[in-house]
Scaffold this active site. Structure first.
Site, PDB file in Angstrom:
ATOM      1  N   TYR A 119      35.984  10.874  32.479  1.00  0.00           N
ATOM      2  CA  TYR A 119      35.430  10.215  31.286  1.00  0.00           C
ATOM      3  C   TYR A 119      34.379   9.168  31.684  1.00  0.00           C
ATOM      4  O   TYR A 119      34.078   9.002  32.862  1.00  0.00           O
ATOM      5  CB  TYR A 119      36.566   9.632  30.437  1.00  0.00           C
TER       6      TYR A 119
ATOM      7  N   ARG B 164      43.039   3.023  35.933  1.00  0.00           N
ATOM      8  CA  ARG B 164      43.367   4.383  36.378  1.00  0.00           C
ATOM      9  C   ARG B 164      42.116   5.065  36.929  1.00  0.00           C
ATOM     10  O   ARG B 164      41.047   4.952  36.340  1.00  0.00           O
ATOM     11  CB  ARG B 164      43.917   5.210  35.200  1.00  0.00           C
TER      12      ARG B 164
END
Ligand SMILES: Cc1cc2nc3c(=O)[nH]c(=O)nc-3n(C[C@H](O)[C@H](O)[C@H](O)COP(=O)(O)O)c2cc1C
Length: 361
Positions: free
Chosen positions: A171, A222
């Site tokens: 992303y 993350r």
């Protein structure tokens, strides 16, 4: 051997009662505008017992960062009210609540956002049907960093105990770090240092907001340690990046892996698992969450040899009481499914199935 029932106090002061966390998993069930539904609240409430923390499925920080229909949003103040109900339920079950925040970047779709997708550069992702993104302007980059700050402010009001910045799984944040998606020649791209600038700026903005919370509020990050595209993030790049991440006052790092025991594709790093190399570099300075393929108590124990916390994903979908079963609070036997079959066996039809199958199986 690490006992997963040990508590862990994070740097911010947030205390986790044990070493088990729910892995972030979207269940694509939010309303059309991203507001959390009763179905989702029940889904989390049912799975929150016996965990140190629940990390929610990812929530978009701006409307053009929405990756798919049914995704959670944290882009507007209107989302706060219902999210407070969600944190209330998770707390009621005795677990801490962490909201994962992201922007999908070039993984989004015009069909979902109504506008051309955006990314670090105008390079499409390598999957069938991927759309050509528009390169973000420098002004838009600053707005996005601010949007992550505003998302954090909202998460604090909604009663979350922390946010997890989603810098993984391809992303937008990862798109800035990746040499595949970031071909910029300004201050936001080029060298490894410049490609790391956006993720680090987002972290700084989020940490600043967390400090204003007036109570312990955790910030985790993350990341995915490698990409298979050419060019792509190499394992050595990620090990370099970890040293930068270590300088930030993060509460934890979370490495996104299909299997916690997986080795990297780099010839120079074949002696142990990626998780083991990463854990070694962190040297206990920041707690590490490992994830991928945890199906049994033995898996949890094996994972915790190279991490401080174990995230459980699909196993919690099929067996909501798994943590209570492995800690002995319930005497029933955990449900055993072969690895990779859990999503297929879900009682709900999952529109994310094809995407998830490609990514996580
Ligand atoms: C249904 C589903 C939804 C997921 N959604 C997210 C997400 O929103 N954010 C994220 O970082 N990872 C997401 N993941 C990846 C999981 O967090 C986890 O890394 C992966 O499932 C491997 O762990 P497991 O084998 O325990 O399931 C998702 C996985 C599944 C199965």
């Amino acid at each position: 051997m690490m006992n997963f029932n040990q508590s862990l106090k994070l740097r911010s002061g947030v205390e986790l009662k044990n070493r088990l966390v729910m892995a972030p998993m979207t269940i694509v069930s939010s309303f059309h505008d991203g507001i959390v539904t009763q179905e989702e609240i029940q889904h989390y409430a049912k799975r929150s017992k016996g965990l140190g923390a629940v990390i929610t499925g990812t929530a978009n920080v701006t409307d053009n960062g929405k990756g798919w229909a049914g995704e959670l949003t944290i882009a507007t103040d209107e989302a706060i009210g219902r999210l407070s109900e969600l944190t209330g339920e998770i707390h009621e079950a005795g677990s801490k609540a962490i909201l994962q925040i992201f922007h999908a970047g070039r993984m989004a779709s015009m069909k979902v956002t109504g506008e051309q997708v955006v990314s670090a550069s105008g390079v499409a992702a390598e999957f069938a049907g991927a759309e050509l993104p528009r390169e973000l302007t420098t002004a838009e980059i600053s707005e996005l960093i601010e949007a992550f700050g505003q998302a954090t402010r909202r998460a604090i009001i909604a009663g979350f105990d922390g946010v997890e910045i989603h810098g993984a799984n391809g992303y937008l944040i990862q798109q800035f770090f990746s040499p595949h998606s970031n071909r910029r020649t300004d201050e936001w791209g080029g060298s490894l240092e410049k490609r790391a600038k956006f993720p680090l700026a987002v972290i700084d903005r989020v940490l600043f907001e967390a400090e204003q919370a007036g109570r312990p509020f955790a910030v985790g990050y993350r990341f995915s340690p490698l990409e298979v595209t050419e060019p792509g993030i190499q394992f050595a790049d990620s090990l370099w990046f970890l040293k930068e991440l270590k300088k930030k006052k993060l509460d934890y790092l979370h490495v996104s892996l299909r299997h916690f025991d997986r080795k990297s594709n780099a010839l120079a790093y074949q002696e142990k698992s990626q998780l083991a190399y990463i854990h070694e570099i962190l040297a206990g300075e920041i707690p590490l969450i490992g994830v991928g393929g945890v199906r049994t108590k033995a898996d949890v124990e094996a994972l915790l040899e190279n991490a401080e916390l174990a995230a459980i994903g699909q196993q919690l979908l099929v067996d909501p009481e798994f943590p209570l079963k492995i800690s002995g609070e319930l005497t029933t036997t955990p449900v055993e499914k072969p690895f990779g079959k859990a999503i297929k066996d879900l009682p709900m039809p999952h529109p994310m199935f094809k995407y998830l199958e490609r990514r996580y199986q």
